[in-house]
Design an enzyme around this catalytic site. Sequence first.
Site, PDB file in Angstrom:
ATOM      1  N   GLU A 130       0.796  -1.231   0.000  1.00  0.00           N
ATOM      2  CA  GLU A 130       0.000   0.000   0.000  1.00  0.00           C
ATOM      3  C   GLU A 130       0.830   1.284   0.000  1.00  0.00           C
ATOM      4  OE1 GLU A 130      -2.891  -0.413   3.165  1.00  0.00           O
ATOM      5  OE2 GLU A 130      -3.364  -2.459   2.575  1.00  0.00           O
ATOM      6  N   ASN A 167       2.248  -5.300  -2.934  1.00  0.00           N
ATOM      7  CA  ASN A 167       0.857  -5.654  -2.629  1.00  0.00           C
ATOM      8  C   ASN A 167       0.020  -4.400  -2.391  1.00  0.00           C
ATOM      9  OD1 ASN A 167      -1.055  -7.821  -1.951  1.00  0.00           O
ATOM     10  ND2 ASN A 167      -0.998  -7.002   0.140  1.00  0.00           N
ATOM     11  N   HIS A 227     -10.363  -6.763  -1.476  1.00  0.00           N
ATOM     12  CA  HIS A 227     -11.363  -6.710  -0.398  1.00  0.00           C
ATOM     13  C   HIS A 227     -12.606  -6.052  -1.012  1.00  0.00           C
ATOM     14  CE1 HIS A 227      -8.628  -7.963   2.745  1.00  0.00           C
ATOM     15  NE2 HIS A 227      -7.764  -7.050   2.390  1.00  0.00           N
ATOM     16  N   GLU A 265      -5.862 -11.159  -0.944  1.00  0.00           N
ATOM     17  CA  GLU A 265      -6.645 -10.958   0.287  1.00  0.00           C
ATOM     18  C   GLU A 265      -8.148 -10.963  -0.003  1.00  0.00           C
ATOM     19  OE1 GLU A 265      -5.239  -7.595   2.541  1.00  0.00           O
ATOM     20  OE2 GLU A 265      -3.157  -7.944   2.013  1.00  0.00           O
ATOM     21  N   ASP A 321     -11.901 -11.176  -0.087  1.00  0.00           N
ATOM     22  CA  ASP A 321     -13.108 -11.397   0.715  1.00  0.00           C
ATOM     23  C   ASP A 321     -14.194 -10.488   0.136  1.00  0.00           C
ATOM     24  OD1 ASP A 321     -11.541  -9.843   3.654  1.00  0.00           O
ATOM     25  OD2 ASP A 321     -12.367  -8.858   1.869  1.00  0.00           O
TER      26      ASP A 321
HETATM   27  O1  G3I Z   1      -2.774  -8.347  19.232  1.00  0.00           O
HETATM   28  C1  G3I Z   1      -3.462  -7.219  19.774  1.00  0.00           C
HETATM   29  C2  G3I Z   1      -4.015  -7.561  21.147  1.00  0.00           C
HETATM   30  O2  G3I Z   1      -2.929  -7.791  22.044  1.00  0.00           O
HETATM   31  C3  G3I Z   1      -4.877  -6.396  21.646  1.00  0.00           C
HETATM   32  O3  G3I Z   1      -5.461  -6.756  22.888  1.00  0.00           O
HETATM   33  C4  G3I Z   1      -5.976  -6.121  20.608  1.00  0.00           C
HETATM   34  C5  G3I Z   1      -6.878  -4.985  21.022  1.00  0.00           C
HETATM   35  O4  G3I Z   1      -6.219  -3.783  20.818  1.00  0.00           O
HETATM   36  O5  G3I Z   1      -5.359  -5.755  19.355  1.00  0.00           O
HETATM   37  C6  G3I Z   1      -4.599  -6.849  18.846  1.00  0.00           C
HETATM   38  O6  G3I Z   1      -4.015  -6.446  17.621  1.00  0.00           O
HETATM   39  C7  G3I Z   1      -4.953  -6.383  16.544  1.00  0.00           C
HETATM   40  C8  G3I Z   1      -4.424  -7.293  15.416  1.00  0.00           C
HETATM   41  O7  G3I Z   1      -5.236  -7.163  14.252  1.00  0.00           O
HETATM   42  C9  G3I Z   1      -4.399  -8.753  15.854  1.00  0.00           C
HETATM   43  O8  G3I Z   1      -5.715  -9.177  16.114  1.00  0.00           O
HETATM   44  C10 G3I Z   1      -4.990  -4.934  16.052  1.00  0.00           C
HETATM   45  O9  G3I Z   1      -5.621  -4.147  17.050  1.00  0.00           O
HETATM   46  C11 G3I Z   1      -5.797  -4.874  14.762  1.00  0.00           C
HETATM   47  O10 G3I Z   1      -5.700  -3.549  14.212  1.00  0.00           O
HETATM   48  C12 G3I Z   1      -5.187  -5.817  13.742  1.00  0.00           C
HETATM   49  O11 G3I Z   1      -6.002  -5.768  12.577  1.00  0.00           O
HETATM   50  C13 G3I Z   1      -5.384  -6.317  11.407  1.00  0.00           C
HETATM   51  C14 G3I Z   1      -5.269  -5.196  10.366  1.00  0.00           C
HETATM   52  O12 G3I Z   1      -4.701  -5.722   9.152  1.00  0.00           O
HETATM   53  C15 G3I Z   1      -4.379  -4.077  10.873  1.00  0.00           C
HETATM   54  O13 G3I Z   1      -4.432  -3.028   9.959  1.00  0.00           O
HETATM   55  C16 G3I Z   1      -6.278  -7.432  10.857  1.00  0.00           C
HETATM   56  O14 G3I Z   1      -6.281  -8.536  11.768  1.00  0.00           O
HETATM   57  C17 G3I Z   1      -5.760  -7.890   9.496  1.00  0.00           C
HETATM   58  O15 G3I Z   1      -6.706  -8.780   8.895  1.00  0.00           O
HETATM   59  C18 G3I Z   1      -5.584  -6.692   8.555  1.00  0.00           C
HETATM   60  O16 G3I Z   1      -5.026  -7.157   7.373  1.00  0.00           O
HETATM   61  C19 G3I Z   1      -4.672  -6.138   6.402  1.00  0.00           C
HETATM   62  C20 G3I Z   1      -3.489  -6.670   5.611  1.00  0.00           C
HETATM   63  O17 G3I Z   1      -2.423  -6.965   6.480  1.00  0.00           O
HETATM   64  C21 G3I Z   1      -3.077  -5.668   4.531  1.00  0.00           C
HETATM   65  N1  G3I Z   1      -4.221  -5.369   3.648  1.00  0.00           N
HETATM   66  C22 G3I Z   1      -5.392  -4.865   4.361  1.00  0.00           C
HETATM   67  C23 G3I Z   1      -5.843  -5.880   5.417  1.00  0.00           C
HETATM   68  C24 G3I Z   1      -7.072  -5.382   6.135  1.00  0.00           C
HETATM   69  O18 G3I Z   1      -6.780  -4.212   6.851  1.00  0.00           O
END
Ligand code: G3I
Length: 326
Positions: free
Chosen positions: A133, A174, A209, A239, A241
């Site tokens: 990105e 990506n 997405h 990715e 969905d």
């Molecule tokens: O691990 C912490 C946990 O310790 C904490 O308690 C909790 C609450 O704050 O957060 C947890 O981290 C989260 C992480 O996912 C793991 O679950 C983050 O807050 C959350 O922001 C993060 O979201 C991820 C997101 O990227 C971040 O931007 C999503 O799971 C993931 O599916 C998403 O994937 C991205 C790709 O990498 C790039 N393309 C876009 C896609 C969707 O945003």
Amino acid sequence: MKTVESLREVAHSRGLVVGACVNADALRIDPHYAAVLSREFSSITPENALKFGPLSPQPGKYNFSDADALMAFAERHNMAVRGHVLIWHRQLPDWLTRSKPDKKELTRVLINHVRTVVGRYAGRIATWDVVNEAVAPNGRPRNSIWWRVIGPDYVRIAFEAAHEADPRALLFYNDFGIEAPPAQLDAILALLAQLRTQAPIHGIGMQMHLRLADGARVKGLTRRVTQAASLDLKVHITELDVRLPIKTQPSSSDLEEQAAIFGNIVKIGLATPQCDNVTFWGVTDRYSWIPHVFPGKGAALLFDAEYGMKPGYHAVKDVLQLGHLR
Ligand code: G3I
């Protein structure tokens, strides 16, 4: 009695890898998740375990335990791994953003991070999303710490560092936006056309997405994938969905429309010689990122929250087995 072929088996017979991003916690605690993942998919992308922030919460220190567990699972089940993602503007460690590094220091941090992570899995992770990105939806360079402090050259530096750390790995750029107005994809393709003359880059990852409305524009999506393939780079759908409006359950008509979209995207992948991997952004609706980010949306994947095969699962299988929906 011949058992029913899984998704990964029918995909393999068509020369396509079907993958899923993997939630490390779900894999650890949910045996059903692990069983469906290894039965139905032959490629995994760690959803968060290989990102800078989760890997290195303290300066210079790395915790690879989740990434190593995913790697071991993939190797145990003969699955490819898409390394995701080395350089992105999100999920960066707080220590990095707070330290306000200058160009020299941030370049050192970038190169050290890429070398450390790619080097650890050299020869085991065959494909990396090196930069994610870097282009904003308006087609301009994304205003990230990397771009502000190092300048546009950070992209080339990241690819070169990854190649030095593992010369055999296929290196991808990506991004999302293939379904958006053309400015973003046009800028991405211009960036890659220039980058490929300067650095080792092998492929473009198209996230996809999608909303139902995006997925309905099949002609546009086909044209965009063909445009990307014209760069003579590999094309991965990375990715996929399709988020649905949900109150309690998605409607059956939305599920059927979603199924047709999944089928069409796989058809595009099969029809694109440069495409050999279609990865869904999750295994089951139970752990999907969508409801956390898009309130009132969900049911975006092939398996429902109880691991039931949705119409989208059958549509993907039909296209792989028959070339069209049943
Ligand atoms: O691990 C912490 C946990 O310790 C904490 O308690 C909790 C609450 O704050 O957060 C947890 O981290 C989260 C992480 O996912 C793991 O679950 C983050 O807050 C959350 O922001 C993060 O979201 C991820 C997101 O990227 C971040 O931007 C999503 O799971 C993931 O599916 C998403 O994937 C991205 C790709 O990498 C790039 N393309 C876009 C896609 C969707 O945003």
